[in-house]
Scaffold this motif. Sequence first.
Motif, PDB file in Angstrom:
ATOM      1  N   TYR A 105      16.708 -21.017  -4.660  1.00  0.00           N
ATOM      2  CA  TYR A 105      15.252 -20.024  -5.132  1.00  0.00           C
ATOM      3  C   TYR A 105      16.232 -19.292  -6.420  1.00  0.00           C
ATOM      4  CZ  TYR A 105      13.076 -19.951  -0.658  1.00  0.00           C
ATOM      5  OH  TYR A 105      12.643 -20.374   0.386  1.00  0.00           O
ATOM      6  N   LYS A 106      15.247 -19.742  -7.312  1.00  0.00           N
ATOM      7  CA  LYS A 106      15.746 -18.812  -8.463  1.00  0.00           C
ATOM      8  C   LYS A 106      15.778 -17.850  -8.864  1.00  0.00           C
ATOM      9  CE  LYS A 106      15.423 -20.340 -13.469  1.00  0.00           C
ATOM     10  NZ  LYS A 106      15.411 -20.990 -14.810  1.00  0.00           N
ATOM     11  N   TYR A 107      14.780 -17.375  -8.470  1.00  0.00           N
ATOM     12  CA  TYR A 107      14.780 -15.298  -8.083  1.00  0.00           C
ATOM     13  C   TYR A 107      14.873 -14.982  -6.849  1.00  0.00           C
ATOM     14  CZ  TYR A 107      13.451 -16.736 -13.109  1.00  0.00           C
ATOM     15  OH  TYR A 107      13.467 -17.635 -14.287  1.00  0.00           O
ATOM     16  N   GLN A 108      14.062 -13.702  -7.106  1.00  0.00           N
ATOM     17  CA  GLN A 108      13.929 -13.502  -5.638  1.00  0.00           C
ATOM     18  C   GLN A 108      12.415 -13.956  -4.834  1.00  0.00           C
ATOM     19  OE1 GLN A 108      13.780 -11.580  -7.949  1.00  0.00           O
ATOM     20  NE2 GLN A 108      11.995 -10.198  -8.248  1.00  0.00           N
ATOM     21  N   ALA A 109      13.503 -14.043  -3.442  1.00  0.00           N
ATOM     22  CA  ALA A 109      12.031 -14.388  -2.382  1.00  0.00           C
ATOM     23  C   ALA A 109      11.816 -13.426  -1.449  1.00  0.00           C
ATOM     24  CB  ALA A 109      12.846 -15.455  -1.331  1.00  0.00           C
ATOM     25  N   LEU A 110      10.235 -13.028  -2.366  1.00  0.00           N
ATOM     26  CA  LEU A 110       9.593 -12.114  -1.703  1.00  0.00           C
ATOM     27  C   LEU A 110       8.873 -12.101  -2.373  1.00  0.00           C
ATOM     28  CD1 LEU A 110      10.450  -8.790  -1.257  1.00  0.00           C
ATOM     29  CD2 LEU A 110      10.676  -8.044  -2.927  1.00  0.00           C
ATOM     30  N   CYS A 111       8.121 -11.931  -1.335  1.00  0.00           N
ATOM     31  CA  CYS A 111       6.351 -12.215  -1.414  1.00  0.00           C
ATOM     32  C   CYS A 111       5.693 -10.501  -1.020  1.00  0.00           C
ATOM     33  CB  CYS A 111       5.896 -13.846  -1.063  1.00  0.00           C
ATOM     34  SG  CYS A 111       4.031 -13.357  -0.945  1.00  0.00           S
ATOM     35  N   ALA A 112       4.851 -10.546  -1.991  1.00  0.00           N
ATOM     36  CA  ALA A 112       3.576  -9.284  -1.250  1.00  0.00           C
ATOM     37  C   ALA A 112       2.544  -9.924  -0.855  1.00  0.00           C
ATOM     38  CB  ALA A 112       2.889  -8.678  -2.428  1.00  0.00           C
ATOM     39  N   TYR A 113       2.678 -10.520   1.097  1.00  0.00           N
ATOM     40  CA  TYR A 113       1.638 -10.768   0.790  1.00  0.00           C
ATOM     41  C   TYR A 113       0.305 -10.334   1.887  1.00  0.00           C
ATOM     42  CZ  TYR A 113       2.329 -10.411   6.989  1.00  0.00           C
ATOM     43  OH  TYR A 113       2.404 -10.073   7.806  1.00  0.00           O
ATOM     44  N   LYS A 114       0.811  -9.321   2.419  1.00  0.00           N
ATOM     45  CA  LYS A 114      -0.326  -8.389   2.775  1.00  0.00           C
ATOM     46  C   LYS A 114      -1.176  -7.153   2.819  1.00  0.00           C
ATOM     47  CE  LYS A 114       0.024  -7.400   7.782  1.00  0.00           C
ATOM     48  NZ  LYS A 114      -0.285  -8.451   9.405  1.00  0.00           N
ATOM     49  N   LEU A 115      -2.579  -7.128   2.392  1.00  0.00           N
ATOM     50  CA  LEU A 115      -3.029  -5.532   2.055  1.00  0.00           C
ATOM     51  C   LEU A 115      -3.429  -5.491   4.006  1.00  0.00           C
ATOM     52  CD1 LEU A 115      -3.651  -6.232  -1.265  1.00  0.00           C
ATOM     53  CD2 LEU A 115      -2.152  -4.718  -0.278  1.00  0.00           C
ATOM     54  N   VAL A 116      -3.908  -3.654   3.659  1.00  0.00           N
ATOM     55  CA  VAL A 116      -4.677  -3.725   4.979  1.00  0.00           C
ATOM     56  C   VAL A 116      -5.265  -2.431   5.097  1.00  0.00           C
ATOM     57  CG1 VAL A 116      -4.221  -2.791   7.691  1.00  0.00           C
ATOM     58  CG2 VAL A 116      -2.731  -4.618   7.186  1.00  0.00           C
ATOM     59  N   PHE A 117      -6.360  -2.288   4.839  1.00  0.00           N
ATOM     60  CA  PHE A 117      -6.946  -0.857   4.298  1.00  0.00           C
ATOM     61  C   PHE A 117      -7.605  -0.369   5.797  1.00  0.00           C
ATOM     62  CE2 PHE A 117      -8.885  -3.978   0.703  1.00  0.00           C
ATOM     63  CZ  PHE A 117      -7.592  -3.116  -0.330  1.00  0.00           C
ATOM     64  N   ASP A 118      -5.776   0.669   5.886  1.00  0.00           N
ATOM     65  CA  ASP A 118      -6.677   1.200   7.386  1.00  0.00           C
ATOM     66  C   ASP A 118      -7.155   3.285   7.111  1.00  0.00           C
ATOM     67  OD1 ASP A 118      -5.255   1.442   9.745  1.00  0.00           O
ATOM     68  OD2 ASP A 118      -3.976   2.390   9.828  1.00  0.00           O
ATOM     69  N   PHE A 119      -7.375   3.284   6.560  1.00  0.00           N
ATOM     70  CA  PHE A 119      -8.981   4.710   6.228  1.00  0.00           C
ATOM     71  C   PHE A 119      -9.066   4.500   7.218  1.00  0.00           C
ATOM     72  CE2 PHE A 119     -11.407   1.990   1.922  1.00  0.00           C
ATOM     73  CZ  PHE A 119      -9.739   1.764   1.576  1.00  0.00           C
ATOM     74  N   GLN A 120      -8.037   6.240   6.927  1.00  0.00           N
ATOM     75  CA  GLN A 120      -7.893   7.426   8.091  1.00  0.00           C
ATOM     76  C   GLN A 120      -8.705   8.181   7.942  1.00  0.00           C
ATOM     77  OE1 GLN A 120      -6.700   6.613  11.218  1.00  0.00           O
ATOM     78  NE2 GLN A 120      -5.582   4.609  10.442  1.00  0.00           N
ATOM     79  N   THR A 121      -8.695   9.433   6.181  1.00  0.00           N
ATOM     80  CA  THR A 121      -9.673  10.040   6.458  1.00  0.00           C
ATOM     81  C   THR A 121     -11.301   9.901   6.166  1.00  0.00           C
ATOM     82  OG1 THR A 121      -9.027  10.201   3.871  1.00  0.00           O
ATOM     83  CG2 THR A 121      -7.736  11.123   5.637  1.00  0.00           C
ATOM     84  N   ALA A 122     -12.139  11.229   5.652  1.00  0.00           N
ATOM     85  CA  ALA A 122     -13.349  11.051   5.297  1.00  0.00           C
ATOM     86  C   ALA A 122     -14.021  10.087   4.116  1.00  0.00           C
ATOM     87  CB  ALA A 122     -13.935  12.090   4.714  1.00  0.00           C
ATOM     88  N   ALA A 123     -15.526   9.130   4.628  1.00  0.00           N
ATOM     89  CA  ALA A 123     -15.506   8.153   3.789  1.00  0.00           C
ATOM     90  C   ALA A 123     -15.802   8.412   1.863  1.00  0.00           C
ATOM     91  CB  ALA A 123     -17.535   7.756   4.477  1.00  0.00           C
ATOM     92  N   GLY A 124     -15.786   7.293   2.152  1.00  0.00           N
ATOM     93  CA  GLY A 124     -15.600   7.301   0.508  1.00  0.00           C
ATOM     94  C   GLY A 124     -16.212   6.235  -0.274  1.00  0.00           C
ATOM     95  N   VAL A 125     -16.736   5.569  -1.463  1.00  0.00           N
ATOM     96  CA  VAL A 125     -17.381   4.975  -1.708  1.00  0.00           C
ATOM     97  C   VAL A 125     -16.522   3.405  -1.441  1.00  0.00           C
ATOM     98  CG1 VAL A 125     -17.959   6.056  -4.033  1.00  0.00           C
ATOM     99  CG2 VAL A 125     -15.784   4.660  -4.138  1.00  0.00           C
ATOM    100  N   MET A 126     -15.041   3.304  -1.095  1.00  0.00           N
ATOM    101  CA  MET A 126     -14.406   2.304  -0.708  1.00  0.00           C
ATOM    102  C   MET A 126     -14.875   2.219   0.740  1.00  0.00           C
ATOM    103  SD  MET A 126     -14.004   0.601  -3.821  1.00  0.00           S
ATOM    104  CE  MET A 126     -13.183  -0.407  -3.434  1.00  0.00           C
TER     105      MET A 126
END
Length: 323
Positions: free
Chosen positions: A281-302
């Motif tokens: 590994y020439k550079y850091q073996a790091l990957c932003a592999y997952k996103l979870v939209f865990d909305f808890q508050t009031a609804a919005g446009v998203m």
Amino acid sequence: MQRINITKNDSGQRLDKFLQKSFPLLGKNLCYKAIRTKRVKVNNRRSYAEQFLHEGDILELYINDEYLIRKQTGCEKSIHNAGSDCADIILYEDENILIADKPQGVPCHSGDKKLADNLINRLHAYLYGKGEYGSDTDFSFKPALCNRIDRNTSGLVILAKNSASLREINERIRTRQVRRFYLCLVQSVNLPEKGSLKNYYRKDETANKAIVREYAGEPENGETTVECKYHVVRTLGNISLLEIELITGKSHQIRAQLAAAGAQILGDVKYGACRSDKSGYKYQALCAYKLVFDFQTAAGVMDYLRGRSFETKKVPFNNILHD
């Protein structure tokens, strides 16, 4: 005289801020002078610097044309590359956002080096090619990234296409309702199978390096608190695969916190990984592999994203997961 119709994306801003962002040559002093001398009208009435603009407002600018030149987006020059640069990196897209799978080695923004090839320029060019950006309808708004990752870290980045989605996603990230997960390979240490890392943090901008120390006592000048959770997925010999969930989100945070715990990321020489490491590994073996939209508050446009998750299939060290 120039007339501007305020769109949804340009609404919600102060008049003075809108003018300065829309017309860089106008400058702060001339902007305030034009407003003060009634050369800027909103809905055919006298305007005030601090008033907020609303969708449907009509601005009339009685200012010399040489000051009303809009900054070029640069998309026109890179339009021929938009398809080839973006076709295989867009994981998800709708009318409000897109999720890009940034390759390793591509910076999110130009930074001090003013690199033309960066993620935001690629995505602007892509949207320009689709007719969703670069028109004269939106004066001050540019599609913007809601999160960033390091140049040599690969993975998922959210781009907001309009001001409403930008505000909501940024707020959801701030209140930890968009959960961000990383995978990394580290030099094995005797970490518990799962746990959390909490440190005091500051950024040395000159060296472009994060400095963390033990979370004990009171923070020193300029320090903030950073935290992440980790889980040891598996260990193969002297290498461990970790899943990390960010609780806070600071530049180089994961790299610095793991290094402080004695678990340097493979290839990350800046934070203490061995230069003679044979992992390849020439550079850091790091990957932003997952996103979870865990909305808890009031609804919005998203709100339609509530409960959804997105995961890259391009983890650079994916073979470790299946061996």
